[in-house]
Design an enzyme around this catalytic site. Structure first.
Site, PDB file in Angstrom:
ATOM      1  N   ASP A  79     -11.176  32.185 -22.205  1.00 47.03           N
ATOM      2  CA  ASP A  79     -12.096  31.512 -22.033  1.00 47.03           C
ATOM      3  C   ASP A  79     -11.878  31.596 -20.376  1.00 47.03           C
ATOM      4  O   ASP A  79     -13.210  32.300 -19.603  1.00 47.03           O
ATOM      5  CB  ASP A  79     -11.394  30.118 -21.575  1.00 47.03           C
ATOM      6  CG  ASP A  79     -10.351  30.102 -21.253  1.00 47.03           C
ATOM      7  OD1 ASP A  79      -9.386  31.078 -20.440  1.00 47.03           O
ATOM      8  OD2 ASP A  79      -9.772  28.810 -21.040  1.00 47.03           O
ATOM      9  N   ASP A  84      -8.270  19.821 -30.749  1.00 46.00           N
ATOM     10  CA  ASP A  84      -8.081  19.056 -30.396  1.00 46.00           C
ATOM     11  C   ASP A  84      -8.690  18.352 -29.094  1.00 46.00           C
ATOM     12  O   ASP A  84      -8.647  17.697 -28.409  1.00 46.00           O
ATOM     13  CB  ASP A  84      -6.531  19.318 -29.826  1.00 46.00           C
ATOM     14  CG  ASP A  84      -6.150  19.996 -28.529  1.00 46.00           C
ATOM     15  OD1 ASP A  84      -7.784  20.725 -28.533  1.00 46.00           O
ATOM     16  OD2 ASP A  84      -5.217  20.110 -28.029  1.00 46.00           O
TER      17      ASP A  84
END
Length: 921
Positions: free
Chosen positions: A835, A748
């Protein structure tokens, strides 16, 4: 009567004959009269009407004729006919215009026909010119190949010539102690292109194999099976490995018996050349098993050596095998901060025998000593350290007598006190750990000293070795001065001054380096065995085997029509950020100096601080990493400067236009059952310059819809199936990734082309860092004494989220195969924090913060379905992740930065909605 008369008339009168005649006569009369009447009406009535109308028209007072013929426009004066007249005039004008246009088009058609004929002639001429150019190019290529063939000989891999099975090779040296690689190692069995095949003997097939410690034997066999260098074909092996220790208690193997069994090995070949005899010690009191054993030209790897048997540059000093079958528990390892601990230094030990008494008992060594034995400095060491303790200038702890029975040890060696757990608890409180070497100068290294060194590095106490004559493990390859202090015994009076002179930053650097050495070379049986092989392989200058890549199982899919380019996404401003001409996808250049690196770049690094050589398998690209790469765990190949063609960024800047001017990058996009969002994101990549390939990591067990049409964006789209739903799949080193640069984006992510190109250009000049868009930072929570994850807008950052960031593929290998498994397990448990883990890893290696580009703080598309980050527990889990990662690494590797890179190049056109953010002075 009426009825009777009517009947008579129908019957033709009175009589039948008369009645018939009368009826016929009456019918004729009626027909004649009817015909005459019609004639009068049809002939005379029109004439009379015409005459009447004509007379009426002539008798009109005004002299105007109402029904007669009229001239010119008199008829248009009638009101109900005016509209019709106007329509007629309009149509007439349009017809005239159409006729004019028709004539004009006919003339243009004629001109175009002439041009078509001229173009056809020019096309034919161009075809002829193209054919001539092709012929010229073909002739030029043929001439070039001929010149190359004349000036360059054909190179090919050398043919491997294996010696005969019983061939002893080079003649052995006169004295076995003089063995070195050049006179005791058979290089003919180990060509550069051989791949370094290693054959491991099965210890169970020999008598001494039944006497081995079961834990040591099991750990050795397990790690040998997992090595990439192991071969089952002994005839092609370069190296032969045999495990001879540690022995079970109370088994005692006589030297003559062990020597006889070694010489009976099937591939010993009279002198044992190219053999490595490994003696792993699990206890500090392990004896020197191979002393008085003639090992011929075989290498010896063990933790205890006397000078009489140690051959520098040939034999290997290895660390003790403390964790035989268990991995170290990172949660029990103390943090590396604070730098200063309770005690400045500590020492616990007891010396059982003096130097002179040991010399009197060890008759075999008296014969080898010349002159008087050296002075025993242990008494001076005891007095000096006790004086420091009594001065109370610093809090130190020294004990020269064990509270309990000391561990068995070699003569003149300082025995260990207490159990391992008790010693570790004391070392956790120690800034420095003193290690006093044995008083016997002929004892090069002992298991007791190696155990002290192992335990100090394990808990972060900086080792201080008193005695420069000691041979530390892997000393000819590792730079021990970066992790430990080696002080000659005569300088014992200066030890306190020396320790106080170290700054906190230097102390923390040594502690980090010690942690790296322990994790990489000492912590497990796997690291010890791989290090032994790597040491030998590096000595004989054979490149490491390539590290494995993750095989991509592609999901078949259908491509639909060509995707359109969103003008908002492809708005590049006034600058042309892409290549001049369209380039097809091509792989980044691989590392081409595998066979010459060992000669040209030995110990070369960025900061001129020598680091560990490439002891482990290398990656296909081998980027340049700084010398701080030493702080990483084991399992990969650390390349010094001069790695991949792109270098570290410095080489890219030094070369005009970049040394790889048309370098490309690969987009790796992780997705999970959001097909519509994924298709929109892929379409936005259409026309993106420098894009090599898109790898879609399909993280769902449910395959894509069969009727799903994938967009055609001009480059290949590879859909990769994963074994399980894991965020760690984002960083797997897929073999389909053929470029050094990876753009990791979420499905996205909403980035414009000019933003992506700008980020790629920044990464090319800082290839060892994460370069991306959304910045985040960590903060210390004083009330709770823990770390927090923060996503608020700030002038300072320490992380760049990998949902929209560039990084080198090298870090994908490190994340997947080298980084501690505990971190990947937590990512799978929370389905979060991958991350953060990558930012920890890169900062831990480079000791540099990431680079944020542009002022963009978020990168998700508006209106997309809800993501995992919208969950309320998302931030709580990220807080936990950061604190857990800090425990695993032992410190906080993230670094703050206020540096941000924005595009403010000259004549850069700014979007209208962004100009208000800038103020030009």
């Amino acid at each position: 009567e009426l009825m009777t008369g009517y009947t008579m008339l129908r019957n033709g009168g009175v009589g039948n004959g008369g009645q018939t005649c009368m009826l016929r006569w009456s019918n004729r009369i009626r027909l004649t009269w009817l015909s005459f009447t019609l004639f009068i009406i049809l002939v005379f009535f029109p004439l009379i009407a015409h005459y009447y109308l004509t007379t009426l028209d002539e008798a009109d007072e005004t002299g105007k004729r109402i029904f007669g013929p009229r001239a010119g426009n008199e008829l248009c004066e009638v009101k109900h006919v005016l509209d019709l007249c106007r329509i007629r005039e309009s149509v007439s004008e349009e017809l005239l215009q159409l006729e004019a246009k028709r004539q004009e088009l006919n003339s243009e058609i004629a001109k175009l026909n002439l041009k078509i004929e001229a173009c056809k002639k020019s096309i034919e001429n161009a075809k002829q010119d193209l054919l001539q150019l092709k012929n010229v190019i073909s002739q030029t290529e043929h001439s070039y190949k001929e010149l190359m063939a004349q000036n360059q000989p054909k190179l090919s891999l050398p043919i491997r010539l294996l010696p005969e099975k019983d061939d002893a090779g080079l003649p052995p040296p006169k004295v076995i102690r003089d063995c070195r690689l050049h006179n005791c190692f058979d290089y003919s069995r180990c060509p550069l292109t051989s791949g370094f095949p290693v054959y491991v003997y099965d210890s169970d097939q020999f008598v001494f194999g039944n006497c081995l410690d079961p834990l040591v034997k099991q750990a050795f066999q397990a790690t040998a099976r997992a090595s990439v260098y192991i071969t089952e074909n002994a005839d092609i092996a370069c190296l032969y490995v045999i495990l001879v220790g540690e022995m079970q208690e109370p088994v005692v193997l006589r030297p003559a018996e062990l020597e006889k069994q070694l010489y009976s090995l099937p591939h010993w070949r009279t002198d044992g050349h190219n053999h490595v005899i490994i003696n792993l010690s699990r206890k500090s009191e392990t004896q020197n098993l191979l002393y008085n054993v003639s090992t011929g030209r075989a290498m010896v790897a063990q933790s205890t050596f006397y000078a009489a048997q140690y051959r520098p540059g040939f034999d290997l000093v290895v660390s003790p095998l403390v964790h035989a079958m268990s991995e170290p528990n990172f949660m029990e390892i103390p943090p590396q901060v604070p730098v200063k601990r309770k005690y400045l230094f500590t020492f616990q030990g007891e010396k059982i025998e003096s130097l002179r008494s040991s010399l009197q008992e060890a008759h075999s060594f008296e014969e080898e000593m010349e002159g008087d034995p050296p002075a025993d400095y242990d008494d001076r060491i005891i007095a000096t350290l006790k004086a420091v303790q009594d001065s109370k200038l610093d809090q130190v702890l020294v004990e020269f007598t064990c509270k309990n029975q000391p561990k068995p040890s070699l003569p003149t060696e300082w025995a260990l006190c207490g159990e391992r757990e008790d010693r570790l608890e004391l070392l956790k409180l120690s800034t420095f750990a003193l290690i006093i070497t044995p008083g016997d100068p002929h004892l090069v290294i002992s298991s007791g000293c190696a155990t002290r060194l192992f335990e100090a590095l394990e808990v972060g106490a900086v080792p201080v070795v008193l005695g420069e004559q000691i041979q530390l493990p892997y000393q000819d390859m590792l730079q021990w001065n970066e992790a430990a202090l080696v002080v000659p015994k005569p300088r014992v009076t200066e030890v306190h001054f020396l320790l106080r002179s170290l700054s906190d930053s230097d102390l923390l650097a040594m502690r980090r380096q010690g942690r790296f050495l322990w994790e990489t070379y000492f912590s497990t049986a796997d690291s010890i065995f791989n290090t032994v092989l790597a040491m030998i392989r590096t000595r004989i200058q054979i490149p490491a085997a390539p590290i494995r890549e993750e095989a991509a199982a592609e999901i078949p899919h259908r491509s639909g029509k060509a995707a359109g380019t969103d003008p908002n996404m492809a708005d590049n401003g006034d600058l042309d950020l892409g290549p001049v001409e369209t380039e097809p996808p091509y792989a980044s250049p691989k590392y081409l100096r595998n066979f010459t690196l060992t000669v040209t770049d030995f110990y070369r690094s960025w900061n001129s601080a020598p680091g560990p050589f490439h002891l482990f398998p290398h990656t296909p690209f081998d980027p340049v990493l700084p010398s701080e790469a030493k702080f990483l765990g084991s399992g990969t190949g650390f390349r010094p400067i001069g790695g991949g063609a792109g270098g570290s960024g410095k080489e890219f800047q030094a070369a005009l236009g970049g040394n790889v001017p048309r370098e490309q990058f690969t987009v790796v996009m992780l997705t999970y059952e959001r097909e519509e969002v994924l298709m929109n994101s892929l379409e936005r990549l259409n026309g993106l310059p420098y894009l090599n390939k898109v790898v879609v990591v399909w993280n769902s067990p449910k395959l894509p819809s069969e009727d799903l049409l994938w967009p055609d964006i001009g480059v290949p789209i590879m859909v990769v199936r994963t074994e399980k739903n894991s965020l760690n799949n984002r960083f797997l080193p897929w073999n389909e990734i053929e470029t050094e640069a990876i753009l990791s984006i979420d499905d996205d992510a909403h980035l414009r082309h000019d933003e992506i190109m700008f980020g790629f250009r920044v990464w090319r000049e800082a290839r060892d860092r994460i370069v991306g868009f959304p910045g985040r930072y960590h903060a210390w929570d004083i009330p709770h004494q823990s770390w927090l994850y923060n996503s608020n807008y700030s002038c300072e950052l320490s992380m760049v989220l990998t949902g929209a960031a560039f990084f080198h593929k090298y870090y994908a290998y490190l994340y997947s195969y080298v980084m501690p498994q505990a971190i990947r397990d937590m990512v799978d448990e929370y389905i979060n924090c991958e991350d953060i883990a990558m930012n920890f890893l890169v900062s831990h290696i480079t000791r540099k913060p990431p680079i944020k580009v542009t002022s963009r703080w978020t990168f998700r598309c508006p209106g997309c379905p809800q993501a995992l980050s919208h969950d309320d527990s998302h931030f709580h889990e990220r807080h936990k992740c950061i604190n857990f990662f800090v425990k695993v690494y032992g410190y906080m590797p993230l670094l703050y930065t206020q540096f941000r890179v924005d595009s403010v190049l000259f004549k850069t056109r700014l979007p209208h909605d962004k100009t208000k953010c800038f103020k030009f002075i």
